[in-house]
Design a protein around this motif. Structure first.
Motif, PDB file in Angstrom:
ATOM      1  N   LEU B 271       0.537  -1.213   0.116  1.00  0.00           N
ATOM      2  CA  LEU B 271       0.115  -0.310  -0.332  1.00  0.00           C
ATOM      3  C   LEU B 271       0.871   1.544  -0.476  1.00  0.00           C
ATOM      4  O   LEU B 271       0.569   2.212  -0.525  1.00  0.00           O
ATOM      5  CB  LEU B 271      -0.889   0.456   1.088  1.00  0.00           C
ATOM      6  N   ALA B 272       1.821   0.902   0.466  1.00  0.00           N
ATOM      7  CA  ALA B 272       3.058   1.904   0.522  1.00  0.00           C
ATOM      8  C   ALA B 272       3.352   2.737  -1.116  1.00  0.00           C
ATOM      9  O   ALA B 272       3.343   4.274  -1.466  1.00  0.00           O
ATOM     10  CB  ALA B 272       4.074   2.558   1.824  1.00  0.00           C
ATOM     11  N   ALA B 273       3.758   1.758  -1.656  1.00  0.00           N
ATOM     12  CA  ALA B 273       4.244   1.416  -3.061  1.00  0.00           C
ATOM     13  C   ALA B 273       2.935   2.687  -3.468  1.00  0.00           C
ATOM     14  O   ALA B 273       3.404   2.960  -4.522  1.00  0.00           O
ATOM     15  CB  ALA B 273       4.668   0.408  -3.240  1.00  0.00           C
ATOM     16  N   TYR B 274       1.693   1.301  -3.250  1.00  0.00           N
ATOM     17  CA  TYR B 274       1.105   2.726  -4.003  1.00  0.00           C
ATOM     18  C   TYR B 274       0.341   3.510  -3.860  1.00  0.00           C
ATOM     19  O   TYR B 274       0.204   4.588  -5.852  1.00  0.00           O
ATOM     20  CB  TYR B 274      -0.442   1.469  -3.758  1.00  0.00           C
ATOM     21  N   ARG B 275       0.597   4.153  -2.563  1.00  0.00           N
ATOM     22  CA  ARG B 275       0.413   5.485  -2.716  1.00  0.00           C
ATOM     23  C   ARG B 275       1.916   6.246  -2.768  1.00  0.00           C
ATOM     24  O   ARG B 275       1.817   7.666  -2.362  1.00  0.00           O
ATOM     25  CB  ARG B 275       0.698   6.296  -1.017  1.00  0.00           C
ATOM     26  N   VAL B 306       6.538  -4.330 -15.067  1.00  0.00           N
ATOM     27  CA  VAL B 306       5.719  -2.937 -14.156  1.00  0.00           C
ATOM     28  C   VAL B 306       6.126  -4.250 -12.689  1.00  0.00           C
ATOM     29  O   VAL B 306       6.932  -5.236 -13.248  1.00  0.00           O
ATOM     30  CB  VAL B 306       3.955  -3.791 -14.081  1.00  0.00           C
ATOM     31  N   GLU B 307       5.271  -3.947 -11.814  1.00  0.00           N
ATOM     32  CA  GLU B 307       5.293  -4.605 -10.679  1.00  0.00           C
ATOM     33  C   GLU B 307       4.181  -4.717  -9.584  1.00  0.00           C
ATOM     34  O   GLU B 307       3.554  -4.174 -10.115  1.00  0.00           O
ATOM     35  CB  GLU B 307       6.609  -3.810  -9.324  1.00  0.00           C
ATOM     36  N   VAL B 641      -8.391  -9.191  -9.706  1.00  0.00           N
ATOM     37  CA  VAL B 641      -8.246  -7.995 -10.337  1.00  0.00           C
ATOM     38  C   VAL B 641      -6.806  -7.762 -10.157  1.00  0.00           C
ATOM     39  O   VAL B 641      -6.421  -6.750  -8.526  1.00  0.00           O
ATOM     40  CB  VAL B 641      -8.893  -6.682 -10.477  1.00  0.00           C
ATOM     41  N   THR B 642      -6.004  -7.467 -10.756  1.00  0.00           N
ATOM     42  CA  THR B 642      -4.886  -7.426 -10.316  1.00  0.00           C
ATOM     43  C   THR B 642      -4.167  -5.883 -10.554  1.00  0.00           C
ATOM     44  O   THR B 642      -4.611  -5.783 -11.289  1.00  0.00           O
ATOM     45  CB  THR B 642      -3.582  -8.559 -11.018  1.00  0.00           C
ATOM     46  N   VAL B 643      -3.158  -5.246  -9.534  1.00  0.00           N
ATOM     47  CA  VAL B 643      -3.016  -4.109  -9.301  1.00  0.00           C
ATOM     48  C   VAL B 643      -1.749  -3.913  -9.437  1.00  0.00           C
ATOM     49  O   VAL B 643       0.001  -4.527  -9.155  1.00  0.00           O
ATOM     50  CB  VAL B 643      -2.489  -3.610  -7.858  1.00  0.00           C
ATOM     51  N   TYR B 644      -1.258  -3.633 -10.794  1.00  0.00           N
ATOM     52  CA  TYR B 644       0.531  -3.468 -10.620  1.00  0.00           C
ATOM     53  C   TYR B 644       1.110  -1.670 -10.805  1.00  0.00           C
ATOM     54  O   TYR B 644       0.186  -0.776 -11.396  1.00  0.00           O
ATOM     55  CB  TYR B 644       0.472  -3.656 -12.723  1.00  0.00           C
ATOM     56  N   GLN B 645       2.218  -2.054 -10.410  1.00  0.00           N
ATOM     57  CA  GLN B 645       2.745  -0.610 -10.852  1.00  0.00           C
ATOM     58  C   GLN B 645       3.562  -0.389 -11.692  1.00  0.00           C
ATOM     59  O   GLN B 645       4.504  -0.982 -11.855  1.00  0.00           O
ATOM     60  CB  GLN B 645       3.161   0.032  -9.572  1.00  0.00           C
ATOM     61  N   LEU B 646       3.871   1.166 -11.927  1.00  0.00           N
ATOM     62  CA  LEU B 646       4.137   0.897 -13.617  1.00  0.00           C
ATOM     63  C   LEU B 646       5.788   1.112 -12.906  1.00  0.00           C
ATOM     64  O   LEU B 646       5.379   2.184 -12.383  1.00  0.00           O
ATOM     65  CB  LEU B 646       4.085   1.673 -14.024  1.00  0.00           C
ATOM     66  N   LYS B 647       7.006   1.178 -13.425  1.00  0.00           N
ATOM     67  CA  LYS B 647       7.902   1.788 -12.616  1.00  0.00           C
ATOM     68  C   LYS B 647       9.313   1.977 -13.865  1.00  0.00           C
ATOM     69  O   LYS B 647       9.346   1.194 -15.127  1.00  0.00           O
ATOM     70  CB  LYS B 647       9.431   0.598 -11.928  1.00  0.00           C
TER      71      LYS B 647
END
Lengths: 96, 662
Positions: B271-275, B306-307, B641-647
């Protein structure tokens, strides 16, 4: 009612949750998933802590009230959700 | 001699109270009285004058008291009410009472008669000096009588001392002031719980509810008495108490908060990474050796990737395919996901779940629908209203705010309703508003029966007007009177001019229409030869839109060009969903069945910058960009529903890409 049971089961099955105790206003545990001796120990000790914490919060501002209490220790975290007639204790070890 | 035995001072018997006032009379009477035998003080309190053996003194006393007219008032039984009465006490100053007055023998030199006194003093000194050897003075002795000393003892009852303590706290006083009427209701439950015999327990409960005795003193005794009692409460009482507690709403709320706290602990780094917050290491958890090395080589540029942060999934949604996702307009972290099998052979009833990032393991709301859900959208003006379009053509608006009353209105009674799956649904805010303050919004749908409808809520039901019929465009050589309608699969309204919209059809045509003209299309864009799955206007660049189709291609168009400006294709699979990035105008994401692709037109127009393959056996079906962070959400056919973070996606400084005119 079934929803509440389900939620309790879900909490119990979350990662690292060691136990759930529901204690009534006199400090007597009425529902628990831990063994008897630990339950009684937790119930008695945490009851006093919650009373002290609540008294502290309300002394500073009598219109305020305690809503949630988290005690983070080296080995685990104790989360206490107090109410007027009872409180809910959950012990979790997040690194499990 | 006189009988001087000490009398009992305190009589417990109220009947003997009268004797108090006249006790000293008793002494005098006994002095001249008839007691002949040696009397000893009797220990009994009730009849102090029983030794007289005659009732005359008793009667005498009564008459004495009558004569005196002085009667000690009978002690009234003090009732509870009397204790609560407000008694006014007046305190006033009395006159000064002089208890001891010894005038001083010193006189000031400045006093008015000082001279006379000094004179007298001098005379006296003179006399004293002259005394020695003077005939005027003769010594003479005297004898004084020494009286007999006698001992007199007084007896009194010891005063019983009781220790009480009270802790006065600020909240104690506050509670007492604001709740005087709650005392009556509180007394009732105390009477019911008569089976708890310990006094300590009662006072503790009384302390917590009445707040009159300090709770710090009584809890200590409760804790010790607990160990003597049964540890888990006694039988029936505990059970019923538990039931009562578990049914209360407050308990459910507490459970919710507790569950979220637990999950907050579990998912904290994600969640920290999401924010986009820095991830703090928990010093209590032993560090794994692998992660230490990763942090060392932060200097070398890493390729964009993506992570995977977490996946929204629960047992309700497992096995169902995600058909559509939408963010709430007011709370950008509330996600609605619609589940439904898209292939019509499997007619399972549909499901809508509202997820919050606070709890990735269980949705906040679960709505069961009659048929598979094909599309959904949240309203602008009423952010808790969710419009859901289904496979059987019906359109239902739900209110997700409360847990109980969900369905607001349904289109099942409408005569004009769609008879085929509603492929897309949209709330749109219109620019023209009569009041000038709140933007009017309207609900539009496009369905497989070839109709685009605009819906209203009237008479507790939905009603629609047809905006456009998607007629099949045949070759101009064959002019057939009857033209069937071609199913519409997707549509999108222009972000700035809400009367213009684009529709994609089953035949691969994209029509530009206007809501004021329901007969003709303004333009038709032809390029795809398979069903157009998704059309989307670019939110940042005006007049640019993307379309994707089952013919494995994605096309980039400009509004006034009938031919696409750019075309993209990477794999040989149908592209299901496509979305523009809300932050960067050159970035868009596409999902085909096998993988997630992120394209960046700034870096390459031939290949996607990031490719994330799907898990084996699972097809990715829908895509959504997060509005506030650099994340994408991908829904797949397994209900996750997968949440990926763009890096490491380098965002260019220019947010516009110049398109060369072709």
């Amino acid at each position: 009612m079934a929803e509440v049971e389900e939620t309790l089961k879900r909490i119990q099955s979350q990662k690292g949750v060691q136990g759930i105790i529901i204690v009534n206003s006199e400090g007597i545990p009425i529902k628990t998933t831990l063994d008897n001796s630990s339950t009684v120990q937790y119930a008695g000790l945490i009851h006093q802590l919650v009373m002290k914490a609540r008294s502290t919060v309300r002394d500073i501002d009598p219109q305020n009230d305690l809503t949630f209490l988290r005690v983070r220790s080296k080995k685990n975290e104790i989360m206490i959700a107090p109410d007027k007639d009872y409180f809910l204790i959950v012990i979790q070890n997040p690194s499990d | 001699g006189n009988d001087v035995t000490p009398q009992v001072l305190y009589q417990a018997d109220p009947a003997a109270v009268q004797a108090k006032a006249s006790r000293f009379f008793m002494d005098e009477i006994s002095a001249g009285g008839s007691a002949s035998d040696q009397t000893t003080t009797t220990g009994s309190f009730t009849m102090p004058f029983s030794r007289y053996h005659s009732i005359t003194p008793f009667l005498f006393f009564c008459s004495l008291s009558d004569v005196q007219g002085k009667r000690d008032a009978m002690k009234e039984l003090v009732t509870e009410d009397m204790l609560k009465e407000v008694i006014e006490v007046y305190i006033s100053e009395t006159d000064s009472i002089s208890l001891l007055d010894i005038p001083s023998t010193f006189v000031s030199v400045d006093a008015h008669d000082a001279e006379a006194i000094i004179e007298r003093n001098n005379q006296y000194a003179e006399v004293c000096r002259n005394r020695m050897g003077n005939d005027k003075y003769v010594d003479r002795s005297m004898q004084t009588l020494n009286g007999e000393a006698k001992n007199k003892q007084v007896q009194s009852d010891s005063i019983v001392m009781v220790d009480t303590a009270a802790t006065v706290t600020a909240w104690d006083m506050y509670d007492t002031y604001i709740s005087p009427e709650q005392d009556e209701t509180v007394c009732v439950p105390q009477a019911e719980r008569a089976d708890y015999p310990e006094v300590a327990v009662d006072t503790s409960r009384g302390a917590e509810k009445n707040m009159s005795v300090g709770s710090s003193t009584s809890t200590g005794s409760v804790a010790s008495s607990l160990k003597e009692q049964e540890a888990l409460g006694n039988g029936l009482n505990a059970e019923s108490e538990l039931q009562l507690i578990m049914l209360s709403e407050k308990f459910q709320h507490l459970l919710l908060v507790t569950e979220r706290s637990i999950l907050g602990n579990v998912f904290q780094p994600k969640l920290a990474a999401y924010r986009e917050l820095p991830i703090l290491e928990d010093s209590d958890i032993p560090m794994k050796p692998g992660t230490v090395e990763q942090r060392e080589d932060t200097e070398s540029p890493r390729p964009p990737a993506v992570e995977c942060l977490w996946a929204f999934s629960c047992e309700l949604s497992r096995g169902r395919s995600v058909s559509s996702m939408a963010w709430n307009k007011k709370y950008p972290d509330l996600l609605a996901v619609g589940y439904g099998e898209l292939d019509s052979s499997n007619q399972k009833p549909g499901l809508v779940c509202c997820w919050s990032h606070k709890n990735p393991t269980w949705p906040e709301r679960v709505i069961y629908c009659d048929s598979a859900v094909t599309s959904l959208d949240f309203s602008f003006n009423n952010p808790s209203q969710l419009a859901v379009g289904m496979q059987d053509g019906s359109l239902v608006i739900y209110n997700v705010q409360s847990r109980n009353q969900l369905c607001v209105v349904s289109s099942s009674e409408c005569t004009n309703k769609h008879l085929a799956p509603v492929w897309q649904i949209r709330w749109t805010q219109q620019d023209l508003s009569l009041t000038g303050e709140e933007k009017l919004e309207a609900l539009y749908t496009v369905a497989a029966d070839g109709k685009i409808c605009k819906w209203f809520i009237c008479n507790n039901g939905l009603d629609c007007i047809e905006l456009m019929k998607l007629k099949k465009i045949h070759n101009t050589k064959k002019k057939s009177v009857l033209s069937a309608l071609s199913p519409g699969l997707c549509f999108d309204f222009h972000p700035r001019d809400s009367s213009i919209y684009l529709v994609g059809t089953w035949e691969g045509l994209i029509h530009k229409c206007s809501s004021s003209n329901s007969q003709q299309f303004l333009e038709t864009y032809r390029k795809h030869f398979c069903p157009v799955n998704c059309i989307i206007w670019c939110p940042l660049i005006p007049d640019v839109f993307l379309s994707c189709s089952s013919d494995w291609t994605i096309q980039l168009w400009k509004q006034d060009h009938l031919n696409p400006v750019l075309g993209f294709s990477s794999t040989q699979k149908a592209v299901c969903d496509i979305k523009w990035s809300p932050k960067c105008a050159t970035v868009f994401g596409a999902v085909n069945e096998g993988q997630l692709e992120i394209w960046d037109l700034n870096s390459s127009i031939l290949d996607p910058v990031i490719v994330q393959p799907a898990a084996p056996g699972v097809k990715m079906t829908s895509l959504l960009f997060a509005t506030q962070t650099d994340c994408v959400l991908v829904g797949d056919s397994d209900g996750q529903v997968t949440v990926y973070q763009l890096k490491n996606l380098s965002v260019g400084k220019n947010s516009q890409v110049k398109l060369r005119n072709r």
